[in-house]
Write an enzyme that holds these catalytic residues in place. Structure first.
Site, PDB file in Angstrom:
ATOM      1  N   GLU A   5       1.180  -1.416   0.825  1.00 27.34           N
ATOM      2  CA  GLU A   5       0.651  -0.778   2.043  1.00 27.34           C
ATOM      3  C   GLU A   5      -0.596  -1.515   2.523  1.00 27.34           C
ATOM      4  OE1 GLU A   5      -2.566   2.440   2.749  1.00 27.34           O
ATOM      5  OE2 GLU A   5      -0.987   3.209   1.428  1.00 27.34           O
ATOM      6  N   HIS A   6      -1.476  -1.904   1.591  1.00 33.75           N
ATOM      7  CA  HIS A   6      -2.673  -2.656   1.945  1.00 33.75           C
ATOM      8  C   HIS A   6      -2.307  -4.024   2.532  1.00 33.75           C
ATOM      9  CE1 HIS A   6      -6.233  -0.576  -0.075  1.00 33.75           C
ATOM     10  NE2 HIS A   6      -5.208   0.222  -0.339  1.00 33.75           N
ATOM     11  N   GLU A  11     -10.615   0.278  -5.748  1.00 32.52           N
ATOM     12  CA  GLU A  11     -10.314   1.624  -5.253  1.00 32.52           C
ATOM     13  C   GLU A  11      -9.996   2.554  -6.405  1.00 32.52           C
ATOM     14  OE1 GLU A  11      -6.995   3.747  -2.333  1.00 32.52           O
ATOM     15  OE2 GLU A  11      -7.414   1.604  -2.127  1.00 32.52           O
ATOM     16  N   HIS A  30       1.729   1.196  -3.182  1.00 34.55           N
ATOM     17  CA  HIS A  30       0.435   1.404  -2.555  1.00 34.55           C
ATOM     18  C   HIS A  30      -0.258   0.076  -2.252  1.00 34.55           C
ATOM     19  CE1 HIS A  30      -4.035   1.995  -3.125  1.00 34.55           C
ATOM     20  NE2 HIS A  30      -3.788   2.642  -2.004  1.00 34.55           N
TER      21      HIS A  30
END
Length: 451
Positions: A75-76, A155, A72
């Site tokens: 992905e950023h 997040e 994840h």
């Protein structure tokens, strides 16, 4: 975790419902580039718009032990900087051309998409090809990897640690998937995310971000020949790294071996809720049985006309809502869930008793043919009308192929779901919610000082 932005052809779909219901009107075409990149083209000529997606067959399930959240986080990082694109330039180019873009990570895959006017398709391929091979990752404290690591940590605070329901679900799923690669949530554990290094990111990139580990899906106002030409000019020039051997950490999920209760109290909770999580099924591993389970759960608790809703909300008035559903679209087995929220004055213990008494009653009596027919026709219709959404079809084809499924699995779904019998639907639900099956009970309750 980033979310998909949907939209686009909704107005057209409303004006022309079923415009793509005929398979011949949107029949996908597939081919593979010489470097191993799979390509799916889904024609949709109603507007000069295309949805361009690149799916990588890597997700949280593939992370090394102690490296949770890496898929994840990566992905950023993919949105930041490459050898030929400055910081945030990728996003700026797409938006200046009137496009939408985003990405998302699952346990099973990572996907990136742009939705643009047809003339911009070639440019989107150039951009995605650029970041497939030239991503910048360095040790600079202000650099893309470390700065995005801080973003992901925040997040997690916002999405998980400040959300009582998310905290409870994370605890339940960790217990349900104990010892399985799905055990840790996609966003990762805070301490492990904080410890991820640029070296971890580069190793992950070099291993998994290669054309032979990717699926290109283009849905929209294009044909296969046009897409092939553009893909060969961009992606086709990228040499496969040969670092992906095709093995994944997927494994069957063992059944629960004992019952458990998890209670999470938080001052932010206003409405208590109750759930039971059972070991479920997966379309990838038990395709027909999972279809039958989806049909049966629709009859049991799939909406306001379902058995449980009518009994517990309308008649007995002990719940304000009640649902049954299952996570059948992961590669490995996800949970099958019964959930409800009580009306004021009804305790969670009393709600539990009422819900499970009704479940046992329904499963003893069985389903009627009419109920099952209505449920399976609804699921089939949902799939057919889903073809009116360009982005939905791009997502469906990409996710199915990333999980090892086929185009035929998608094309045949309406007929297969409509072929589920009453006996099959009932047997699937009886099997999953049977008296011999263990479960995790989850209770979300207000704490002292609640607002």
């Amino acid at each position: 975790m980033k979310r998909i932005i949907t939209g686009g052809l909704l107005a057209v779909a409303l004006l022309c419902p079923g415009a793509m219901a005929d398979d011949a009107a949107w029949a996908p075409e597939t081919f593979t580039l010489d470097n191993g990149m799979e390509v799916v083209v889904v024609p949709d000529h109603r507007a000069p718009v295309v949805t361009h997606m690149v799916w990588y067959k890597v997700g949280a399930v593939d992370e090394d032990e102690g490296k949770s959240g890496l898929a994840h986080l990566f992905e950023h990082v993919m949105f930041k900087e490459t050898e030929n694109l400055g910081p945030e330039e990728f996003t700026t180019i797409v938006q200046r051309n009137g496009g939408q873009l985003n990405a998302f990570t699952s346990w099973d895959y990572t996907a990136y998409f742009e939705r643009v006017a047809k003339p911009q398709l070639g440019k989107m391929m150039e951009l995605e090809a650029e970041r497939m091979v030239n991503l910048k990752i360095n040790d600079d404290p202000e650099g893309p990897f470390i700065s995005e690591r801080d973003v992901v940590k925040e997040e997690r605070r916002q999405r998980i640690e400040n959300n009582p329901g998310a905290i409870l679900q994370e605890q339940v799923l960790s217990m349900l998937w104990k010892g399985h690669p799905y055990e840790i949530t996609v966003i990762g554990e805070m301490d492990e995310v904080a410890a991820l290094t640029p070296e971890d990111g580069m190793a992950f990139y070099e291993k998994y971000y290669s054309p032979e580990n990717a699926i290109l899906v283009v849905a929209g106002d294009v044909g296969a020949d046009e897409v092939r030409m553009l893909a060969e000019e961009t992606y086709g020039k990228i040499a496969p790294t040969g670092t992906v051997d095709g093995t994944r950490k997927w494994a069957p999920v063992p059944l629960l071996t004992e019952n458990a209760l998890i209670v999470h109290a938080d001052p932010k909770v206003r409405q208590p809720s109750w759930s039971r999580y059972y070991s479920g099924l997966s379309q990838s591993r038990q395709r027909r049985e999972s279809y039958a389970l989806d049909v049966g759960l629709s009859v049991l608790g799939g909406g306001m006309t379902s058995r449980l809703y009518q009994a517990l909300v309308e008649d007995e008035q002990v719940a304000i809502d009640v649902n049954t559903y299952a996570w059948t679209t992961l590669h490995d087995e996800g949970p099958a869930i019964i959930s409800a929220s009580p009306v004021d004055g009804v305790s969670l213990d009393d709600l539990d008793t009422a819900v499970m008494a009704e479940v046992r009653k329904v499963l003893a009596e069985g389903f009627t043919d009419a109920e099952v027919e209505r449920a399976r026709n609804s699921l089939a219709a949902e799939a057919i009308y889903g073809r009116d959404s360009q982005s939905s079809m791009a997502n469906l084809f990409g996710s199915t192929l990333a999980l090892g499924g086929t185009v035929d699995d998608i094309l045949n779904y309406p007929d297969e779901i409509r072929s589920i019998t009453t006996d099959e639907a009932l047997a699937a639900v009886r099997n999953v919610f049977g008296e011999d099956r263990h479960y995790i009970e989850a209770e979300l309750v207000p704490a002292e000082g609640g607002v």
